[in-house]
Design an enzyme around this catalytic site. Structure first.
Site, PDB file in Angstrom:
ATOM      1  N   GLU A   1       2.974  -3.843  -1.155  1.00 42.01           N
ATOM      2  CA  GLU A   1       2.257  -5.151  -0.740  1.00 42.01           C
ATOM      3  C   GLU A   1       0.976  -5.544  -1.577  1.00 42.01           C
ATOM      4  O   GLU A   1       0.310  -6.347  -1.034  1.00 42.01           O
ATOM      5  CB  GLU A   1       2.310  -5.225   0.716  1.00 42.01           C
ATOM      6  CG  GLU A   1       3.490  -4.860   1.493  1.00 42.01           C
ATOM      7  CD  GLU A   1       4.410  -5.849   1.666  1.00 42.01           C
ATOM      8  OE1 GLU A   1       4.211  -7.006   0.801  1.00 42.01           O
ATOM      9  OE2 GLU A   1       5.268  -5.660   2.074  1.00 42.01           O
TER      10      GLU A   1
ATOM     11  N   HIS B   1      -2.176  -3.634   6.780  1.00 42.15           N
ATOM     12  CA  HIS B   1      -0.773  -3.949   7.218  1.00 42.15           C
ATOM     13  C   HIS B   1      -0.141  -2.938   8.179  1.00 42.15           C
ATOM     14  O   HIS B   1      -0.343  -1.686   7.796  1.00 42.15           O
ATOM     15  CB  HIS B   1      -0.072  -4.604   6.146  1.00 42.15           C
ATOM     16  CG  HIS B   1       1.573  -4.609   6.445  1.00 42.15           C
ATOM     17  ND1 HIS B   1       1.821  -5.679   7.310  1.00 42.15           N
ATOM     18  CD2 HIS B   1       2.554  -3.826   5.858  1.00 42.15           C
ATOM     19  CE1 HIS B   1       3.335  -5.412   7.357  1.00 42.15           C
ATOM     20  NE2 HIS B   1       3.584  -4.459   6.279  1.00 42.15           N
TER      21      HIS B   1
ATOM     22  N   HIS C   1       3.171  -2.014  11.335  1.00 43.13           N
ATOM     23  CA  HIS C   1       4.252  -2.463  12.118  1.00 43.13           C
ATOM     24  C   HIS C   1       4.393  -2.069  13.567  1.00 43.13           C
ATOM     25  O   HIS C   1       5.045  -1.417  14.117  1.00 43.13           O
ATOM     26  CB  HIS C   1       5.835  -1.735  11.488  1.00 43.13           C
ATOM     27  CG  HIS C   1       5.669  -2.090  10.103  1.00 43.13           C
ATOM     28  ND1 HIS C   1       6.464  -1.186   9.203  1.00 43.13           N
ATOM     29  CD2 HIS C   1       5.328  -3.033   9.312  1.00 43.13           C
ATOM     30  CE1 HIS C   1       6.601  -1.544   8.031  1.00 43.13           C
ATOM     31  NE2 HIS C   1       5.837  -2.452   7.740  1.00 43.13           N
TER      32      HIS C   1
ATOM     33  N   GLU D   1     -10.020 -10.161  27.200  1.00 46.45           N
ATOM     34  CA  GLU D   1     -10.863 -10.079  26.021  1.00 46.45           C
ATOM     35  C   GLU D   1     -10.012 -10.872  24.673  1.00 46.45           C
ATOM     36  O   GLU D   1     -10.587 -10.672  23.659  1.00 46.45           O
ATOM     37  CB  GLU D   1     -10.716  -8.576  25.758  1.00 46.45           C
ATOM     38  CG  GLU D   1     -11.617  -7.716  26.620  1.00 46.45           C
ATOM     39  CD  GLU D   1     -12.967  -7.991  26.252  1.00 46.45           C
ATOM     40  OE1 GLU D   1     -13.415  -8.156  25.075  1.00 46.45           O
ATOM     41  OE2 GLU D   1     -13.979  -8.245  27.012  1.00 46.45           O
TER      42      GLU D   1
ATOM     43  N   HIS E   1       8.577  -8.211  11.033  1.00 44.93           N
ATOM     44  CA  HIS E   1       8.069  -7.431  10.107  1.00 44.93           C
ATOM     45  C   HIS E   1       6.829  -6.720  10.680  1.00 44.93           C
ATOM     46  O   HIS E   1       6.658  -5.498  10.694  1.00 44.93           O
ATOM     47  CB  HIS E   1       7.926  -7.999   8.537  1.00 44.93           C
ATOM     48  CG  HIS E   1       7.449  -6.890   7.747  1.00 44.93           C
ATOM     49  ND1 HIS E   1       7.868  -6.897   6.482  1.00 44.93           N
ATOM     50  CD2 HIS E   1       6.469  -6.057   7.655  1.00 44.93           C
ATOM     51  CE1 HIS E   1       7.268  -6.031   5.745  1.00 44.93           C
ATOM     52  NE2 HIS E   1       6.762  -5.255   6.619  1.00 44.93           N
TER      53      HIS E   1
HETATM   54  P1  13P Z   1       4.945   0.371   0.813  1.00 47.28           P
HETATM   55  O1  13P Z   1       5.346   1.857   0.867  1.00 47.28           O
HETATM   56  O2  13P Z   1       5.275  -0.134  -0.574  1.00 47.28           O
HETATM   57  O3  13P Z   1       3.272   0.396   1.216  1.00 47.28           O
HETATM   58  O4  13P Z   1       5.516  -0.443   1.702  1.00 47.28           O
HETATM   59  C1  13P Z   1       5.525  -0.448   3.205  1.00 47.28           C
HETATM   60  C2  13P Z   1       5.534  -1.686   4.065  1.00 47.28           C
HETATM   61  O5  13P Z   1       5.260  -1.720   5.053  1.00 47.28           O
HETATM   62  C3  13P Z   1       6.112  -2.986   3.175  1.00 47.28           C
HETATM   63  O6  13P Z   1       5.839  -4.098   3.937  1.00 47.28           O
HETATM   64 ZN    ZN Z   2       5.594  -3.719   6.182  1.00 46.62          ZN
END
Ligand code: 13P
Ligand code: ZN
Length: 271
Positions: free
Chosen positions: A116, A139, A141, A169, A210
């Site tokens: 990413e 980033h 999940h 909040e 995602h």
């Molecule tokens: P990477 O292992 O390449 O960082 O990817 C993980 C991910 O969350 C892809 O969106």
């Molecule tokens: Zn990801």
């Protein structure tokens, strides 16, 4: 030269990745973090003339020429960073033409930066253009945010209103609301460009089905944004489908904004 294992920026990344793994935000290799470093702070620990190898980035970011980042590796697990940072992390410097990363430290097993990287570097450029103090792109999940993107209408105004109304909040922490991308193939320049475009207006961007992107001047700000969105999304998922007996009204949100002197998205309220 000081030992890099004592560098505060390395400790911070080790602590943050361990924390995020423990919270369940980053299963397997899920998630990635990049932090821009000042040349001076890196020079205390590394010889900046010693380039271990070069890695093409696959896109051009001349705005970041000479900038140095510590970044998580592709395919690497957040849970493993703490015990083996030199394999799971890398320190890279962007070449003057903006197309190549010079590896200064890390990715010891021949690995490379996160897939990413386009979204990270393009978002760094976007954030720096509106906030020169920005240093972090993050980033991950997180479960409830992800679940919310499955069942909620994915419109920026609608999602922001729901998140603001889940807990008091929310509007205080992200008064500008949240940006949203539809489902897209990840790891591409296209999703990087789309994320960066949103980052000019928002510090939080949801990737439908995602995950989430956050940014900030430091790790606390970026992580704090993400955990606050995740908490609000958790309230939403826990109470979706139940009678909403007590709610935060648009008037309540306006009063909060006045109390905290927020520069917020007034057009997101129905007043
Ligand atoms: P990477 O292992 O390449 O960082 O990817 C993980 C991910 O969350 C892809 O969106
Ligand atoms: Zn990801």
């Amino acid at each position: 030269m000081k030992n890099i294992n004592d560098a505060p920026f390395l400790k911070e990344l080790k602590d943050t990745t361990a924390n995020m793994y423990r919270l369940g935000y980053d299963e397997r290799n899920g998630g990635n973090i990049s932090r821009m470093l000042d040349e001076d702070e890196v020079a205390e620990y590394l010889d900046l003339n010693n380039v271990i190898r070069t890695i093409p980035t696959g896109f051009s970011a001349p705005e970041l020429a000479g900038r140095i980042f510590i970044v998580t590796g592709t395919g690497k697990y957040f849970k493993n960073v703490k015990d083996d940072p030199e394999t799971n992390l890398g320190i890279i410097r962007i070449t003057p033409d903006g197309c190549t990363a010079e590896l200064l430290w890390g990715f010891k097993d021949g690995g490379r930066f996160t897939s990413e990287l386009p979204a990270h570097l393009m978002s760094h450029i976007a954030r720096l253009s509106v906030d020169p103090s920005n240093r972090i792109i993050m980033h991950c999940h997180p479960d409830y945010t992800l679940a919310m993107t499955r069942v909620h209408e994915m419109d920026e105004r609608a999602v922001t209103r729901t998140l603001w109304k889940m807990m008091t909040e929310s509007i205080v922490v992200f008064p500008e609301g949240v940006g949203i991308l539809p489902w897209m193939v990840c790891g591409t320049n296209a999703i990087g460009e789309a994320t960066a475009e949103k980052m000019k207006k928002y510090r939080i961007v949801l990737w439908t089905l995602h995950g989430i992107y956050g940014c900030g001047k430091d790790m606390d700000e970026a992580f704090g944004l993400i955990e606050t969105v995740e908490k609000a999304a958790k309230q939403y998922i826990l109470t979706a489908g139940l009678p909403q007996v007590n709610t935060i009204t648009d008037e309540n949100l306006r009063d909060l904004a006045a109390r905290f002197e927020l520069d917020y998205r007034r057009d997101f309220l129905d007043l």
